[in-house]
Structure formats: structure tokens, C-alpha cells
Design an enzyme around this catalytic site. Structure first.
Site, short mmCIF file in Angstrom:
data_model
loop_
_atom_site.label_atom_id
_atom_site.label_comp_id
_atom_site.label_asym_id
_atom_site.label_seq_id
_atom_site.Cartn_x
_atom_site.Cartn_y
_atom_site.Cartn_z
N THR A 37 0.81 -1.22 0.00
CA THR A 37 0.00 0.00 0.00
C THR A 37 0.84 1.27 0.00
O THR A 37 0.35 2.36 -0.29
CB THR A 37 -0.90 0.07 1.25
OG1 THR A 37 -0.06 0.04 2.41
CG2 THR A 37 -1.87 -1.11 1.30
N CYS A 41 2.44 2.92 9.46
CA CYS A 41 1.50 3.02 10.57
C CYS A 41 2.20 2.89 11.92
O CYS A 41 3.31 2.39 12.02
CB CYS A 41 0.48 1.87 10.50
SG CYS A 41 -0.73 2.05 9.22
N CYS A 45 -2.20 0.88 15.12
CA CYS A 45 -3.17 1.32 14.10
C CYS A 45 -4.37 0.36 14.05
O CYS A 45 -4.21 -0.85 14.05
CB CYS A 45 -2.52 1.39 12.73
SG CYS A 45 -3.69 1.93 11.45
N ARG A 48 -6.63 -3.11 9.27
CA ARG A 48 -6.40 -4.55 9.17
C ARG A 48 -4.90 -4.86 9.22
O ARG A 48 -4.09 -4.11 8.67
CB ARG A 48 -6.98 -5.05 7.86
CG ARG A 48 -7.94 -6.21 8.03
CD ARG A 48 -8.46 -6.68 6.69
NE ARG A 48 -7.40 -7.20 5.84
CZ ARG A 48 -7.41 -7.12 4.51
NH1 ARG A 48 -8.42 -6.50 3.91
NH2 ARG A 48 -6.43 -7.61 3.78
N ARG A 70 4.14 6.74 2.87
CA ARG A 70 3.32 7.87 3.32
C ARG A 70 2.65 7.52 4.64
O ARG A 70 2.30 6.37 4.89
CB ARG A 70 2.24 8.19 2.29
CG ARG A 70 2.77 8.71 0.97
CD ARG A 70 1.62 9.18 0.08
NE ARG A 70 0.45 8.27 0.14
CZ ARG A 70 0.32 7.18 -0.60
NH1 ARG A 70 1.24 6.83 -1.44
NH2 ARG A 70 -0.75 6.42 -0.49
N CYS A 72 -0.11 6.91 7.42
CA CYS A 72 -1.50 6.45 7.41
C CYS A 72 -2.41 7.57 7.90
O CYS A 72 -2.07 8.29 8.83
CB CYS A 72 -1.60 5.24 8.33
SG CYS A 72 -3.27 4.77 8.77
N CYS A 75 -4.04 6.43 11.71
CA CYS A 75 -3.30 6.44 12.98
C CYS A 75 -2.29 7.58 13.07
O CYS A 75 -1.68 7.78 14.10
CB CYS A 75 -2.63 5.09 13.22
SG CYS A 75 -1.33 4.70 12.03
#
Ligand SMILES: [Zn+2]
Length: 353
Positions: A37, A41, A45, A48, A70, A72, A75
Site C-alpha cells: 500500500t 503506521c 493502528c 487490518r 506515506r 497512514c 493512525c
């Protein structure tokens, strides 16, 4: 396979365990990034859990960003959030150790920062120093004890004040009156008061010798006076105080959008939490808004949005503590102590300027 981006200090198995368990004790020690993705995080977080094979660990948010990940959106793991978490830890610590004096070095060691770094960032996030925060906590406890009817000296001891002189020396700037008069609802306290006419109704301003303690919008002078008397039931009120003319003129100019800032002294009585919220409100630039949730996150208490709403609703100083700039997450205006139409009008005026 060796992974260059994993610093030696991080144990990937331990990190992976922490991620799976959303272990809050490991908060601030590392972040995890998900290759599929491109997002990184905090270990806690709520999203999932990723697959182990897609997961990388970094000791700092910066390291993750250097690799192109990048933060999240859920969170908020970036640097400022990590700092906010540490500040929150310090706040909790001070709240739990109110009766003992805590030096900056101890606090700094607790969150792995240097004393000067902690002092600086704490002030940035909270608007006050750790020492002032501890004082505000004590003051809050002291006021609670007084309200419960304890004698001044007992309340002082229980709130962790070592000597009367220390308390009195700190009290005026916080409460604008002596502890004894506070217990009696402002007895022996002199409050000047005046009103003015504005496009949103009447504006009432009251002040102690330290600064403004009340600035409200209302339909009539009678309504404003009732509110003021409810805030300070036993104070001695001086109506139509001519000394307050420059202040109410400045407040009216701010209200009508003729200026974007009015640098007036405030004399607020607040709990530590209210003080933190109100200080943040004063940092919202003219013409912009924040959501209740954003303020809560800035405080390092992301779940405190409702408490932020309550702190806004109990703000006695409109305009100068600009609670009208806080709106709901869904874009709705939320509430306003002085009526939703006034909030809408104020925000419209600020946007147009
Ligand atoms: Zn996340």
C-alpha cells in the site's frame, strides 16, 4: 533476506508481535510500513493487519518516509504525532504524581528526550511548560477541594502545595483572585463590567484587574448580566465601567471583522483540560476552522472530541478564545454557546475578510 532499511536495534520478530497485538507499550519505538500500500503506521493502528511478507519496520517515521512511505491517515504516525504521544505520556505522569514535585530531567528520561527538547516541544503542543501544567493540575485539585468545603489550608496540603506563600505567589495569574474569595463565588472580588452594541446583538465584557474574565454575546443587557452573575455570584460588580471602554471597542472591532487580532489580557479560571483546549483555540488562525477531533488529536487525546466540545461550550470568553472556529467532522457547525446563527455569521465574516 537482509533488509537494509531495518536498523540493527529493531528486532523484527518483536516488532511483528507488537503489530499483531497492537501493543501500546511499543508506541513511539517504531513504525511499520506496508509494501503493497505504500503506507506506514503506528503499531496500534486500528487498520487490518498486513501480511508479514509485506511488512517493514522502521525506528522513526522519518526513516519510513525516506523510503517513500506515506503516513497512514487513520493512525497519524508521522513525527508530530509521535511527539504528541510522548507529551501525552508526560501529562499522564504528572497527573499521577501530583503530590510530589517532578523535575524536568525525570520527565525527559521517561520519554527519551533531552530536557530542553522536552521543554520546547511540550510548550509547542500544550501552550504551557511541564511545570505550569503541574501547577494547573494542583490548582484544579485545590479548587475542587475548596468547592467541597475544605478549609483553605487542608485543601492546599492535599493539592500538593508545600507552603501558603507558594500557592499565593502562583494564584493571581491563574485565578485572578485569592483562594478564599474563590470559595465564596468571587466574594471580595471586584469585577468591572460594560456592554456594547454589535451586529449580532449585545456584547458584554467583564474584567478583573488582571484581564478579561467574561465576554459574551446576548440579546439584551439583562440576559448578559444574569449570565455574569451566575459566573461570579458573590463578586462586587461595577456596571458601566468606563475603564473597560478601550477593551470593548477592541472586541467589537474584532467581532465586526475590522481587525483580525485583538491582543487583550485574559483572566480565565479553568481546569487544566479547559486551559489546554482554550490555549489551542487561540492558535487557530483567523478565518480557519478545526474540528473537535482535530483539537483532540492535537492535545494527544484523540478520543476526547466530546470533552473538547464541552470545553468549548463552557468557554466564558467568546471571540478572544475563538471556540466558534471549531466545527464538526462532517462539516456541520456543531454547537455554540451563544447560538448557532452567531457562529455562522462570525465564520462567514472571517472567511470573507
Ligand atoms: Zn495506520
Amino acid at each position: 533476506m537482509k533488509n537494509d532499511t531495518e536498523p540493527i536495534m529493531l528486532d523484527p520478530n518483536e516488532c511483528w508481535r507488537a503489530v499483531q497485538e497492537r501493543d501500546s507499550n511499543t508506541e513511539g519505538r517504531f513504525v511499520y510500513a506496508v509494501k503493497s500500500t505504500g503506507i506506514y503506521c503506528r503499531p496500534t493502528c486500528p487498520s487490518r493487519r498486513p501480511r508479514r511478507v509485506n511488512t517493514l519496520f522502521f525506528s522513526t517515521p522519518k526513516a519510513a518516509e525516506r523510503e517513500g512511505f506515506r503516513p497512514c491517515r487513520r493512525c497519524q504516525p508521522h513525527e508530530t504525532a509521535a511527539i504528541t504521544l510522548r507529551i501525552k505520556q508526560v501529562c499522564r505522569y504528572l497527573e499521577e504524581h501530583q503530590d510530589s514535585s517532578t523535575d524536568l530531567g525525570t520527565l525527559a528520561a521517561l520519554v527519551h528526550l533531552s530536557p530542553s527538547h522536552l521543554q520546547r516541544t511540550f510548550k509547542q503542543v500544550m501552550g504551557i511548560s511541564p511545570r505550569e501544567y503541574a501547577d494547573a493540575l494542583r490548582l484544579q485539585q485545590f479548587k475542587t477541594h475548596l468547592r467541597e468545603g475544605q478549609p483553605v489550608t487542608d485543601a492546599m496540603t492535599e493539592a500538593g502545595y508545600n507552603s501558603a506563600s507558594r500557592l499565593y505567589e502562583r494564584t493571581p495569574s491563574h485565578m485572578g483572585m485569592t483562594p478564599t474569595s474563590y470559595r465564596k463565588g468571587g466574594k471580595d472580588m471586584k469585577i468591572g463590567y460594560t456592554t456594547g452594541d454589535c451586529s449580532l446583538g449585545r456584547l458584554g465584557l467583564a474584567a478583573t484587574t488582571k484581564g478579561i474574565c467574561f465576554l459574551e454575546l446576548g440579546k439584551s443587557d439583562a440576559e448578559l448580566l444574569t449570565h455574569l452573575e451566575n459566573e461570579f455570584p458573590a463578586a462586587e460588580l461595577y456596571q458601566n465601567d468606563p475603564d473597560l471602554q478601550p477593551w470593548i471597542t477592541a472586541a467589537l472591532r474584532l467581532l465586526e471583522g475590522e481587525t483580525t487580532a485583538a491582543d487583550l489580557p485574559l483572566d480565565v479560571q479553568a481546569t487544566a483540560f479547559q486551559r489546554r483546549v482554550w490555549t489551542l483555540l487561540q492558535q487557530i488562525p483567523y478565518g480557519s476552522t478545526r474540528t473537535y477531533g482535530e483539537i483532540a488529536r492535537e492535545l494527544g487525546q484523540p478520543r476526547a472530541a466530546r470533552a473538547v466540545g464541552r470545553a468549548c461550550a463552557t468557554n466564558p470568553i467568546s471571540l478572544l478564545v475563538p471556540c466558534h472556529r471549531v466545527v464538526r467532522e462532517d462539516g456541520q457547525l456543531g454547537g455554540y454557546r451563544w447560538g448557532i446563527e452567531r457562529k455562522e455569521a462570525l465564520l462567514k465574516r472571517e472567511r470573507e475578510r
